[in-house]
Scaffold this active site. Structure first.
Site, PDB file in Angstrom:
ATOM      1  CG  HIS A   1      54.671 -12.810  45.130  1.00 17.66           C
ATOM      2  ND1 HIS A   1      53.429 -12.374  44.736  1.00 17.66           N
ATOM      3  CD2 HIS A   1      55.443 -12.826  44.001  1.00 17.66           C
ATOM      4  CE1 HIS A   1      53.422 -12.152  43.429  1.00 17.66           C
ATOM      5  NE2 HIS A   1      54.643 -12.413  42.954  1.00 17.66           N
TER       6      HIS A   1
ATOM      7  CB  SER B   1      59.465  -7.694  77.084  1.00 15.68           C
ATOM      8  OG  SER B   1      58.429  -8.191  77.901  1.00 15.68           O
TER       9      SER B   1
ATOM     10  CE  LYS C   1      59.813 -10.244  72.212  1.00 16.70           C
ATOM     11  NZ  LYS C   1      58.404  -9.913  72.384  1.00 16.70           N
TER      12      LYS C   1
ATOM     13  CD  GLU D   1      57.674  -3.278  66.960  1.00 19.80           C
ATOM     14  OE1 GLU D   1      56.652  -3.959  67.058  1.00 19.80           O
ATOM     15  OE2 GLU D   1      58.541  -3.211  67.846  1.00 19.80           O
TER      16      GLU D   1
END
Ligand code: ARG
Length: 459
Positions: free
Chosen positions: A155, A276, A282, A289
């Site tokens: 979970h 970024s 970043k 992804e």
């Protein structure tokens, strides 16, 4: 003039040519198409269906066409519809009437089935070898991290301590099944369909066995209608790829989480992350992804194929031409993902201390405290309740179980004694779970060993 133009009184409208044509995507099967045609022509010659001379001039011309295509000297034509008719048209333009004999005893329906099966077989071999590379990376990460304790989750809540090695070996097992699935798919694709004709076989005495042997097929299809009308091997490969991508996507998701500031379990190598355009600080896990994102399109391709096939009557229907873009896209996608994903994974830095600290928080040793009581004779349900109360007490005090003094522990159960502290150390929690398939160092060492043997058996 179309190769099938005899019964027509006028040419096809240009819009229909464009709509009908598949050459822009099936041209990638040129090699399979030509190899298939050479095998067919050779067999026609052997069987005396055409003369040996005719057969060899067809084969020679086809070899030349193949090398011309490979050298970029051939432009395919849209109005010749597909790769099959483009090659045949080229052949006829080069050797005239003899070329017109190639299609004896054959239809594009069994021809396209042949080409697709040959193409898929080749791609399965390539995908498998890339997947083996990823499996080897998982094995070596596991070997290096047999003592790297981390929290295991259910979970997405800290559950019990495991090791990074055990976590990696979980993925090893998933991908091992993917390799086996690809093998199974290969076996069911490895059937030679030529001789099925349009749907009802042929009157010529074709030697199907000879063609199968020349083209490296293990078996021959057993029903002419089935041969030209099913695409289950295409669906199956897309399914194998979707399952494999789903596994990569789950690991990607974990990599994304682990590399976040909140977890900080791993650091991605600069070469496998991106920045970024606005936020200078970043460092983004784009590779993971994109793998996660591209999984969606492979699942989409699988659904495309199943929906396309589900209501088709026997035998061939033109709808089935739609199978190619879907399966090609799935193949391209997985082949694009596997190498870069493997390199990204191979270069991660593992922040062992942070993983260890995280494993020590969140009462991941509570089950072991309960098991300790069970070993002292307390029934498991009672031990569970006692330990639950103990955890609640610790939460209120903001302390972990192992930091409570024995006297305080004994208020919960008289069975707690000094040896509890050793039993609930993270190292004990992991290494006492020395059951087959468990996270203990010995057990994982064993699973790495058999994993290596499996990979070696594929080579
Ligand atoms: N391009 C077609 C396909 O991919 C080849 C088979 C065409 N057969 C036919 N009868 N029109 O399915």
């Amino acid at each position: 003039m179309k190769l099938w133009g005899g019964r027509f009184t006028k040419g096809t409208d240009k819009s229909v040519d464009d709509f009908n044509s598949s050459i822009r995507f099936d041209c990638r099967m040129y090699k399979q198409d030509i190899r298939g045609s050479i095998a067919h022509a050779r067999m026609l010659g052997e069987q005396g269906i055409i003369t040996k001379n005719e057969s060899s001039s067809i084969c020679n011309a086809l070899e030349e066409i193949l090398s011309d295509i490979e050298n970029g000297m051939v432009e395919f034509e849209n109005d010749a519809e597909d790769i099959h008719m483009n090659v045949e048209r080229l052949l006829i333009s080069r050797i005239g009437d003899v070329g017109k004999k190639l299609h004896t005893g054959r239809s594009r329906n069994d021809q396209v089935a042949l080409d697709t099966r040959m193409y898929i077989k080749q791609e399965i071999i390539e995908i498998k070898s890339m997947l083996v590379g990823l499996e080897e990376t998982l094995l070596s990460l596991a070997e290096q991290n047999l003592d790297t304790i981390m929290p295991g989750y259910t979970h997405l809540q800290r559950a019990q301590p495991v090791t990074f090695a055990h976590h990696m070996m979980a993925y090893f097992q998933m991908l091992k099944r993917d390799l086996e699935r690809l093998d199974d798919c290969f076996g069911r694709t490895d059937f030679m369909p030529l001789g099925s004709g349009a749907l009802a076989g042929t009157t010529y005495p074709l030697d199907r066995k000879m063609v199968a042997e020349e083209l490296g097929f293990a078996q021959i299809t057993q029903n002419s209608m089935d041969s030209v009308s099913d695409r289950d091997y295409v669906v199956e490969l897309c399914s194998c790829i979707s399952i494999l991508m789903m596994h990569l996507s789950r690991l990607s998701e974990e990599i994304i989480l682990w590399s976040s500031h909140e977890f900080n379990f791993i650091t991605l190598d600069d070469a496998y992350s991106t920045g970024s355009s606005i936020m200078p600080q970043k460092k983004n896990p784009d590779v993971a992804e994109l793998v996660r994102g591209k999984t969606g399109r492979t699942i989409g391709n699988l659904v495309t194929l199943l929906s396309m096939m589900k209501s088709l009557p026997l035998a061939y229907n033109k709808d089935m031409q739609e199978d190619k873009e879907a399966v090609f896209d799935s193949i391209d996608t997985v082949k694009m993902c596997l190498p870069v994903f493997t390199k990204m994974l191979a270069t991660i830095k593992i922040n062992k201390d942070i993983m260890y600290t995280a494993a020590g928080l969140g009462f991941t040793n509570a089950t072991d405290a309960a098991d300790y009581l069970v070993k002292k004779g307390v029934p498991f349900r009672t031990a569970h309740e006692i330990t639950g109360k103990l955890v609640l007490h610790c939460i209120k005090k903001g302390i972990s179980i192992e930091n409570l003094p024995l006297t305080e522990l004994q208020q919960f159960s008289v069975h707690f004694e000094n040896d509890l502290y050793n039993s609930i150390r993270l190292e004990s929690c992991v290494n006492y779970r020395n059951i087959l398939g468990g996270p203990a160092k010995d057990a994982v060492t064993g699973s790495i060993k058999s994993g290596k043997a499996f990979i070696d058996s594929l080579k």
